[in-house]
Design a protein around this motif. Structure first.
Motif, PDB file in Angstrom:
ATOM      1  N   LYS A  48       0.831  -1.198   0.000  1.00  0.00           N
ATOM      2  CA  LYS A  48       0.000   0.000   0.000  1.00  0.00           C
ATOM      3  C   LYS A  48       0.867   1.249   0.000  1.00  0.00           C
ATOM      4  N   GLU A  49       0.822   2.042   1.071  1.00  0.00           N
ATOM      5  CA  GLU A  49       1.541   3.322   1.092  1.00  0.00           C
ATOM      6  C   GLU A  49       2.842   3.264   1.885  1.00  0.00           C
ATOM      7  N   HIS A  50       3.320   2.076   2.206  1.00  0.00           N
ATOM      8  CA  HIS A  50       4.570   1.953   2.958  1.00  0.00           C
ATOM      9  C   HIS A  50       5.348   0.740   2.471  1.00  0.00           C
ATOM     10  N   TYR A  51       6.494   0.504   3.078  1.00  0.00           N
ATOM     11  CA  TYR A  51       7.336  -0.632   2.722  1.00  0.00           C
ATOM     12  C   TYR A  51       7.557  -1.496   3.954  1.00  0.00           C
ATOM     13  N   ARG A  79      15.884   8.165  -2.623  1.00  0.00           N
ATOM     14  CA  ARG A  79      14.456   8.096  -2.333  1.00  0.00           C
ATOM     15  C   ARG A  79      14.257   7.958  -0.844  1.00  0.00           C
ATOM     16  N   GLU A  80      13.097   8.361  -0.396  1.00  0.00           N
ATOM     17  CA  GLU A  80      12.721   8.162   1.006  1.00  0.00           C
ATOM     18  C   GLU A  80      11.639   7.095   1.063  1.00  0.00           C
ATOM     19  N   PHE A  81      11.712   6.249   2.084  1.00  0.00           N
ATOM     20  CA  PHE A  81      10.757   5.158   2.253  1.00  0.00           C
ATOM     21  C   PHE A  81      10.129   5.248   3.630  1.00  0.00           C
ATOM     22  N   VAL A  82       8.840   4.955   3.712  1.00  0.00           N
ATOM     23  CA  VAL A  82       8.180   4.769   5.002  1.00  0.00           C
ATOM     24  C   VAL A  82       8.165   3.273   5.235  1.00  0.00           C
ATOM     25  N   VAL A  83       8.917   2.827   6.256  1.00  0.00           N
ATOM     26  CA  VAL A  83       9.081   1.399   6.524  1.00  0.00           C
ATOM     27  C   VAL A  83       8.335   1.017   7.793  1.00  0.00           C
ATOM     28  N   HIS A  84       7.577  -0.070   7.727  1.00  0.00           N
ATOM     29  CA  HIS A  84       6.862  -0.623   8.891  1.00  0.00           C
ATOM     30  C   HIS A  84       7.400  -1.983   9.194  1.00  0.00           C
TER      31      HIS A  84
END
Length: 84
Positions: A48-51, A79-84
């Motif tokens: 979805k909207e994160h990695y 690049r910037e990533f939103v990681v969960h």
């Protein structure tokens, strides 16, 4: 000994034809990236909207020094990533 080290690993090829070795649960579409400050290339999976952080890997020619040089040459982008 080699078998034991690679027992939980899977070979892969990137879109650009680079050979790699990562976890057995990696999938087509996962991304190989170098995180600034990291020691190894890592695999991220877009959800979805994160990695999701899938762990480290080996990927030929993907090392921090090489990536930083290619960024300076305009061959790669940061690049910037939103990681969960």
């Amino acid at each position: 000994m080699l078998y034991e080290v690679n027992a939980e690993r899977r070979y892969f090829l990137t879109r650009t034809g680079k050979f790699g070795l990562g976890r057995t649960d990696i999938n087509v579409g996962d991304s190989v990236c170098v995180l600034l400050g990291g020691r190894d290339p890592y695999i991220l999976r877009e959800v979805k909207e994160h990695y999701v952080f899938m762990g480290n890997c080996f990927c030929e020619g993907v090392f921090l020094g090489d990536v930083l040089r290619e960024m300076k040459e305009g061959k790669r982008m940061k690049r910037e990533f939103v990681v969960h």
